[in-house]
Motif scaffolding. Structure first.
Motif, PDB file in Angstrom:
ATOM      1  N   GLU A   1      33.202  15.783  -3.883  1.00 53.22           N
ATOM      2  CA  GLU A   1      33.850  14.511  -4.052  1.00 53.22           C
ATOM      3  C   GLU A   1      32.813  13.348  -4.432  1.00 53.22           C
ATOM      4  OE1 GLU A   1      37.208  15.647  -0.865  1.00 53.22           O
ATOM      5  OE2 GLU A   1      34.953  15.237  -0.919  1.00 53.22           O
TER       6      GLU A   1
ATOM      7  N   GLY B   1      33.962   7.265  -4.380  1.00 56.72           N
ATOM      8  CA  GLY B   1      34.479   6.297  -3.451  1.00 56.72           C
ATOM      9  C   GLY B   1      33.700   4.932  -3.512  1.00 56.72           C
TER      10      GLY B   1
ATOM     11  N   LEU C   1      37.606   8.356  -8.833  1.00 57.28           N
ATOM     12  CA  LEU C   1      36.940   9.646  -8.060  1.00 57.28           C
ATOM     13  C   LEU C   1      36.942  10.837  -9.014  1.00 57.28           C
ATOM     14  CD1 LEU C   1      39.700   9.212  -5.040  1.00 57.28           C
ATOM     15  CD2 LEU C   1      37.179   7.929  -5.587  1.00 57.28           C
TER      16      LEU C   1
ATOM     17  N   TRP D   1      44.462  15.485  -5.129  1.00 58.81           N
ATOM     18  CA  TRP D   1      44.038  14.401  -3.980  1.00 58.81           C
ATOM     19  C   TRP D   1      45.228  14.264  -3.252  1.00 58.81           C
ATOM     20  CZ3 TRP D   1      39.097  12.937  -4.610  1.00 58.81           C
ATOM     21  CH2 TRP D   1      38.320  13.209  -5.948  1.00 58.81           C
TER      22      TRP D   1
ATOM     23  N   ARG E   1      45.159  11.780   0.693  1.00 58.42           N
ATOM     24  CA  ARG E   1      44.414  10.577   1.574  1.00 58.42           C
ATOM     25  C   ARG E   1      44.904  10.464   2.878  1.00 58.42           C
ATOM     26  NH1 ARG E   1      46.718   5.377  -1.778  1.00 58.42           N
ATOM     27  NH2 ARG E   1      48.843   5.249  -0.818  1.00 58.42           N
TER      28      ARG E   1
ATOM     29  N   THR F   1      43.424   1.841   1.033  1.00 55.14           N
ATOM     30  CA  THR F   1      42.256   2.169   2.032  1.00 55.14           C
ATOM     31  C   THR F   1      42.433   3.449   2.602  1.00 55.14           C
ATOM     32  OG1 THR F   1      41.336  -0.266   1.991  1.00 55.14           O
ATOM     33  CG2 THR F   1      40.690   1.479   3.973  1.00 55.14           C
TER      34      THR F   1
ATOM     35  N   TYR G   1      39.891   9.864   0.858  1.00 54.36           N
ATOM     36  CA  TYR G   1      40.336  10.380  -0.012  1.00 54.36           C
ATOM     37  C   TYR G   1      39.834  11.808  -0.277  1.00 54.36           C
ATOM     38  CZ  TYR G   1      42.907   6.633  -1.938  1.00 54.36           C
ATOM     39  OH  TYR G   1      43.779   5.469  -1.917  1.00 54.36           O
TER      40      TYR G   1
ATOM     41  N   THR H   1      35.947  11.092   0.660  1.00 53.29           N
ATOM     42  CA  THR H   1      35.265  10.024   0.134  1.00 53.29           C
ATOM     43  C   THR H   1      35.982   8.857   0.498  1.00 53.29           C
ATOM     44  OG1 THR H   1      33.878   9.040  -1.623  1.00 53.29           O
ATOM     45  CG2 THR H   1      36.157  10.056  -2.190  1.00 53.29           C
ATOM     46  N   GLN H   2      35.329   7.781   1.129  1.00 53.38           N
ATOM     47  CA  GLN H   2      35.995   6.625   1.641  1.00 53.38           C
ATOM     48  C   GLN H   2      36.317   5.967   0.441  1.00 53.38           C
ATOM     49  OE1 GLN H   2      36.954   5.842   5.010  1.00 53.38           O
ATOM     50  NE2 GLN H   2      38.045   3.976   3.853  1.00 53.38           N
ATOM     51  N   VAL H   3      37.479   5.401   0.488  1.00 57.43           N
ATOM     52  CA  VAL H   3      37.888   4.072  -0.575  1.00 57.43           C
ATOM     53  C   VAL H   3      38.295   2.986   0.475  1.00 57.43           C
ATOM     54  CG1 VAL H   3      39.604   3.318  -2.233  1.00 57.43           C
ATOM     55  CG2 VAL H   3      38.486   5.593  -2.260  1.00 57.43           C
TER      56      VAL H   3
END
Length: 122
Positions: A6, A9, A20, A36, A38, A90, A93, A116-118
């Motif tokens: 991924e 993010g 993404l 996807w 999360r 937040t 993901y 991957t951080q969002v």
């Protein structure tokens, strides 16, 4: 060995957008279902959006109207365009995939990315 990787993010203000991307490395495999998920702190992992082949899609209620999932036809790649982001989006993901046709929203596919951080700030 196939891996899902991924990218995309990051940190964005509320109302902003992120895209993404997820691509599979390795060869000899073809994914039918991609999607996807999360996971926010203290919460269970949940489906955000899924796509079968390049046409059948499913979205979580929280994503409808704001997020769009897409695939490149015939490729092991999936994208998630996220607009009008909210602080409650937040989470980490995760890209998810399977070689079979998974009933979206029931069980996840067998393959996972590393996440991957969002982060959406208010």
């Amino acid at each position: 060995q196939v891996q899902l990787v991924e990218s995309g993010g990051g940190l964005v203000q509320a109302g902003g957008s992120l895209r993404l991307s997820c691509a599979a490395t390795g060869s000899g495999i073809s994914f039918n279902t991609m999607g996807w998920y999360r996971q926010a702190p203290g919460k269970q992992r949940e489906l955000v959006a899924g796509i079968i082949s390049d046409r059948i899609t499913k979205y979580a209620d929280s994503a409808k109207g704001r997020f769009t999932i897409s695939r490149e036809n015939g490729k092991n790649a999936v994208y998630l365009q996220m607009n009008s982001l909210k602080p409650e989006d937040t989470a980490v993901y995760y890209c998810n995939a399977d070689t079979t046709r998974v009933v979206l929203g029931t069980i996840p596919g067998r393959y996972w990315g590393q996440g991957t951080q969002v982060t959406v700030s208010s």
